[in-house]
Write a protein that holds these residues in place. Structure first.
Motif, PDB file in Angstrom:
ATOM      1  N   PRO A   1      -8.026  -6.058   3.185  1.00  0.00           N
ATOM      2  CA  PRO A   1      -8.248  -5.707   4.667  1.00  0.00           C
ATOM      3  C   PRO A   1      -7.049  -6.537   5.700  1.00  0.00           C
ATOM      4  O   PRO A   1      -7.558  -7.204   6.569  1.00  0.00           O
ATOM      5  CB  PRO A   1      -9.568  -6.498   5.114  1.00  0.00           C
ATOM      6  CG  PRO A   1      -9.908  -7.519   3.875  1.00  0.00           C
ATOM      7  CD  PRO A   1      -9.137  -7.057   2.799  1.00  0.00           C
ATOM      8  N   LYS A   2      -5.990  -6.150   5.141  1.00  0.00           N
ATOM      9  CA  LYS A   2      -4.933  -6.469   6.026  1.00  0.00           C
ATOM     10  C   LYS A   2      -3.765  -5.209   6.301  1.00  0.00           C
ATOM     11  O   LYS A   2      -2.658  -5.528   6.761  1.00  0.00           O
ATOM     12  CB  LYS A   2      -3.974  -7.790   5.413  1.00  0.00           C
ATOM     13  CG  LYS A   2      -4.441  -9.038   5.949  1.00  0.00           C
ATOM     14  CD  LYS A   2      -4.097  -9.274   7.246  1.00  0.00           C
ATOM     15  CE  LYS A   2      -4.409 -10.858   7.790  1.00  0.00           C
ATOM     16  NZ  LYS A   2      -4.131 -11.130   9.220  1.00  0.00           N
ATOM     17  N   VAL A   3      -4.294  -4.101   5.502  1.00  0.00           N
ATOM     18  CA  VAL A   3      -3.285  -2.980   5.852  1.00  0.00           C
ATOM     19  C   VAL A   3      -3.560  -2.651   7.306  1.00  0.00           C
ATOM     20  O   VAL A   3      -4.563  -2.586   7.876  1.00  0.00           O
ATOM     21  CB  VAL A   3      -3.854  -2.002   4.826  1.00  0.00           C
ATOM     22  CG1 VAL A   3      -3.094  -0.727   5.274  1.00  0.00           C
ATOM     23  CG2 VAL A   3      -3.792  -2.265   3.318  1.00  0.00           C
ATOM     24  N   ALA A   4      -2.385  -2.582   7.718  1.00  0.00           N
ATOM     25  CA  ALA A   4      -2.089  -2.291   9.290  1.00  0.00           C
ATOM     26  C   ALA A   4      -1.321  -1.178   9.705  1.00  0.00           C
ATOM     27  O   ALA A   4      -0.686  -0.865  11.030  1.00  0.00           O
ATOM     28  CB  ALA A   4      -1.646  -3.492  10.073  1.00  0.00           C
TER      29      ALA A   4
ATOM     30  N   MET B   1       1.002  -1.212  -0.166  1.00  0.00           N
ATOM     31  CA  MET B   1      -0.176  -0.112   0.162  1.00  0.00           C
ATOM     32  C   MET B   1       0.905   1.146   0.115  1.00  0.00           C
ATOM     33  O   MET B   1       0.689   2.129  -0.793  1.00  0.00           O
ATOM     34  CB  MET B   1      -0.877  -0.049   1.254  1.00  0.00           C
ATOM     35  CG  MET B   1      -1.850   1.150   1.322  1.00  0.00           C
ATOM     36  SD  MET B   1      -1.029   2.566   2.172  1.00  0.00           S
ATOM     37  CE  MET B   1      -0.572   1.912   3.565  1.00  0.00           C
ATOM     38  N   MET B   2       1.803   1.125   0.788  1.00  0.00           N
ATOM     39  CA  MET B   2       2.935   2.595   0.932  1.00  0.00           C
ATOM     40  C   MET B   2       3.574   2.634  -0.400  1.00  0.00           C
ATOM     41  O   MET B   2       3.756   3.644  -0.928  1.00  0.00           O
ATOM     42  CB  MET B   2       3.884   2.423   2.028  1.00  0.00           C
ATOM     43  CG  MET B   2       4.729   3.428   2.317  1.00  0.00           C
ATOM     44  SD  MET B   2       3.899   4.908   2.959  1.00  0.00           S
ATOM     45  CE  MET B   2       3.773   4.381   4.545  1.00  0.00           C
ATOM     46  N   ARG B   3       3.822   1.399  -1.064  1.00  0.00           N
ATOM     47  CA  ARG B   3       4.433   1.522  -2.362  1.00  0.00           C
ATOM     48  C   ARG B   3       3.602   2.161  -3.502  1.00  0.00           C
ATOM     49  O   ARG B   3       3.921   3.398  -4.112  1.00  0.00           O
ATOM     50  CB  ARG B   3       4.955   0.266  -2.941  1.00  0.00           C
ATOM     51  CG  ARG B   3       5.418   0.138  -4.243  1.00  0.00           C
ATOM     52  CD  ARG B   3       5.578  -1.270  -4.847  1.00  0.00           C
ATOM     53  NE  ARG B   3       6.336  -1.151  -6.111  1.00  0.00           N
ATOM     54  CZ  ARG B   3       5.965  -1.096  -7.095  1.00  0.00           C
ATOM     55  NH1 ARG B   3       4.625  -0.897  -7.324  1.00  0.00           N
ATOM     56  NH2 ARG B   3       6.538  -1.184  -8.234  1.00  0.00           N
TER      57      ARG B   3
ATOM     58  N   LEU C   1      -2.730   7.894   5.646  1.00  0.00           N
ATOM     59  CA  LEU C   1      -3.905   7.263   6.530  1.00  0.00           C
ATOM     60  C   LEU C   1      -5.213   7.318   5.865  1.00  0.00           C
ATOM     61  O   LEU C   1      -5.823   6.095   5.991  1.00  0.00           O
ATOM     62  CB  LEU C   1      -3.923   7.705   7.964  1.00  0.00           C
ATOM     63  CG  LEU C   1      -2.918   7.475   8.925  1.00  0.00           C
ATOM     64  CD1 LEU C   1      -3.040   8.400  10.197  1.00  0.00           C
ATOM     65  CD2 LEU C   1      -2.669   6.190   9.114  1.00  0.00           C
ATOM     66  N   GLY C   2      -5.705   8.179   5.015  1.00  0.00           N
ATOM     67  CA  GLY C   2      -6.778   8.214   4.124  1.00  0.00           C
ATOM     68  C   GLY C   2      -6.482   7.243   3.178  1.00  0.00           C
ATOM     69  O   GLY C   2      -7.612   6.540   2.842  1.00  0.00           O
ATOM     70  N   TYR C   3      -5.463   7.191   2.534  1.00  0.00           N
ATOM     71  CA  TYR C   3      -5.205   6.215   1.525  1.00  0.00           C
ATOM     72  C   TYR C   3      -5.227   4.611   2.141  1.00  0.00           C
ATOM     73  O   TYR C   3      -5.809   4.007   1.277  1.00  0.00           O
ATOM     74  CB  TYR C   3      -3.888   6.656   0.768  1.00  0.00           C
ATOM     75  CG  TYR C   3      -3.631   5.823  -0.374  1.00  0.00           C
ATOM     76  CD1 TYR C   3      -3.756   6.127  -1.590  1.00  0.00           C
ATOM     77  CD2 TYR C   3      -2.824   4.613  -0.389  1.00  0.00           C
ATOM     78  CE1 TYR C   3      -3.734   5.680  -2.745  1.00  0.00           C
ATOM     79  CE2 TYR C   3      -2.629   3.942  -1.702  1.00  0.00           C
ATOM     80  CZ  TYR C   3      -3.089   4.548  -2.796  1.00  0.00           C
ATOM     81  OH  TYR C   3      -2.526   3.751  -3.983  1.00  0.00           O
ATOM     82  N   ALA C   4      -4.495   4.599   3.030  1.00  0.00           N
ATOM     83  CA  ALA C   4      -4.584   3.402   3.720  1.00  0.00           C
ATOM     84  C   ALA C   4      -5.798   2.705   4.083  1.00  0.00           C
ATOM     85  O   ALA C   4      -6.468   1.388   3.993  1.00  0.00           O
ATOM     86  CB  ALA C   4      -3.699   3.079   5.086  1.00  0.00           C
TER      87      ALA C   4
END
Length: 533
Positions: free
Chosen positions: A85-88, A60-62, A74-77
């Motif tokens: 649904p494993k973004v933490a 996700m960060m990439r 955080l909004g993007y996450a």
């Protein structure tokens, strides 16, 4: 200011870069060999229940960086979590994902590249062990310590996973050695660097706060009380508050959600006091532990401790104390940052044994052959007993459900934490993100905290579960039939019974084999939910 600049330049010019590169390359290759022997390149991200979450969050960060920082991370996450649904991010600090995404942007987010990233971190950790030992005992001792570190089964295990333990070991060792240099030379640049690196450790994982115990314990060992009067002694505290404080405070509740218990308690501590020393023994072996104990006694008790050895000794006590007080669970992985320190003290113990034996009339070479032979035996045993990862099976499932006819399908995965993560990560890396929406049965059919406590199923009957699925947006159901009994939750059992009792609602698509711990453990079935037109 000019003095600080001169001190920083001194750090850079004092490094023997060809040795650093050579040792890093050798132990990078060694780590890759252990990964290969341990089936890491065939395995999916199921080595630990948290591994897929770390990988997906880095992915996700990439994507966030590649998209040009579109708004709040955080909004993007949160939006990404709706699909995967494993973004933490928030449960864990961001720094590991920054490093991970930077690497994957340059190379690739594919498994081979990500394991190479972990092998590089392991090689750099071994390099720091080499440098620390070479300074006092020579290059041969440095190589021996680095080889011992990468052979530890627990270190091998985490080098083969996308987890924070090896990065924490690398960064915390760097911070510790910087603080040791500050104790020896008293230069403000080292204190500043310690504070900066310690902040990065904390922003990689909250357990990095154990480094806060390094200054007071190291001062206690060295009796350098005069340092307390210097501003440089207090630099790290201000730097950590400034750099790591805001994130830690803002996400304190999310971090606590991953704890085994809500607050510190004697009930947890009394078990942890027994658990962690036992696990340290198992992680290193009795031979290494004995020599490390000799090294601790010789470097911290019998001789006046130098700054470096006082700084190395302090976190050995601080790390165990931290995990005995903070109820973040009983897991051996929390001891990975202690392994480089154990390697350092073990080699120091071997050389101290030689010194004692020689003083008592034993020839010098014989005084060295015995302990080196014992350590070499430990190394060989650990080398040939490579830990196997061996979790795979969801890759073919991901490829099957990502066929064109399922372009807009919503997936529901029912497995344990490992299986859910493996499926989500295998789908995410195979498609243009954000793509499909994935739901987890552990969230759709049950409720619990991040750590799994407070678990409660949402439905008490098969009819209620069937009605929920019928009314939901889920199109494809993925059911892992290999979940071990002790990890199998009530919602998973309920779903199985629902499949049996309402066969007309589910159309079997495919079945795929799955391996756990390197063994064929069962199958994964995919179903299409049939709704009346």
């Amino acid at each position: 200011m000019n003095s600080l600049k001169a001190q920083f330049k001194e750090r850079v010019s004092a490094v023997c870069w060809w040795q650093v590169l050579a040792v890093s390359a050798v132990f990078f290759a060694t780590a890759v060999f252990f990964q290969w022997r341990g089936d890491a390149y065939q395995s999916e991200y199921g080595g630990h229940p948290d591994e897929a979450a770390h990988y997906v969050t880095g992915l996700m960060m990439r994507d966030y960086l590649a998209a040009g920082l579109p708004g709040s991370p955080l909004g993007y996450a949160k939006k990404d979590y709706d699909h995967y649904p494993k973004v933490a991010l928030g449960n864990w600090p961001p720094m590991f994902y920054v490093f991970q995404s930077g690497w994957s942007l340059v190379f690739s987010p594919q498994r081979v590249a990500m394991l190479a990233f972990m092998a590089l971190l392991a090689g750099l950790t071994a390099m720091l062990v080499f440098c620390a030992l070479k300074q006092d005992f020579g290059a041969v001792a440095g190589v021996a310590g680095a080889a011992l570190l990468v052979s530890f089964p627990l270190f091998q295990q985490h080098t083969a996973m996308i987890m924070t333990e090896v990065p924490i070991a690398l960064l915390s060792l760097a911070a510790i050695l910087l603080y040791g240099r500050f104790l020896e030379k008293g230069q403000g640049a080292d204190s500043i660097l310690f504070g900066v690196v310690a902040s990065v450790v904390i922003l990689t994982k909250g357990s990095g706060f154990f480094l806060g115990l390094v200054p007071p314990v190291a001062i206690l060992f060295t009796r350098r009380w005069e340092l307390l009067k210097r501003a440089a002694f207090w630099y790290p505290a201000f730097i950590v508050v400034l750099l790591a404080g805001p994130w830690t405070w803002l996400f304190r509740n999310q971090a606590r959600a991953g704890w085994l218990e809500g607050d510190a308690s004697w009930k947890f501590t009394q078990k942890a006091i027994v658990y962690y020393p036992q696990k340290l023994l198992l992680a290193t072996g009795i031979v290494v532990l004995v020599f490390a104990a000799v090294g601790v006694v010789s470097r911290l008790v019998l001789k006046k401790p130098t700054g470096k050895w006082a700084a190395v000794g302090a976190p050995l006590f601080g790390l165990i104390a931290f995990h005995c007080l903070i109820p973040c669970g009983y897991e051996a992985r929390h001891l990975v940052p202690a392994l480089p320190l154990m390697a350092l003290f073990a080699i120091a113990g071997v050389l101290q044994f030689r010194e004692w034996a020689t003083a008592r009339g034993l020839k010098s070479h014989w005084a060295l052959i015995l302990p080196i032979g014992l350590l070499a035996s430990v190394y060989l045993l650990q080398t040939f007993h490579v830990t196997t990862k061996g979790y795979h099976g969801f890759g073919p499932v991901a490829e099957a459900v990502l066929r064109p006819e399922n372009e807009k399908a919503v997936f529901l995965i029912s497995s344990d934490a490992r299986g859910e993560g493996m499926f989500i990560s295998e789908v995410a890396v195979r498609e243009k993100r954000p793509g499909h929406v994935i739901q987890r049965a552990s969230k759709a059919l049950a409720t619990s905290t991040w750590s799994g406590s407070g678990y409660q199923t949402r439905f008490e009957s098969e009819a209620a579960a069937a009605e929920f699925l019928k009314q939901s947006t889920v199109d494809i159901l993925v059911v892992d039939k290999s979940v071990p009994d002790h990890y199998r939750k009530e919602h998973h059992e309920l779903l199985w019974r629902t499949l049996d009792q309402f066969p007309s609602l589910f159309q079997l698509q495919e079945e795929h084999p799955i391996h756990r711990d390197g063994k064929l453990s069962g199958s994964i079935s995919t179903y299409r939910i049939v709704r009346e037109q």
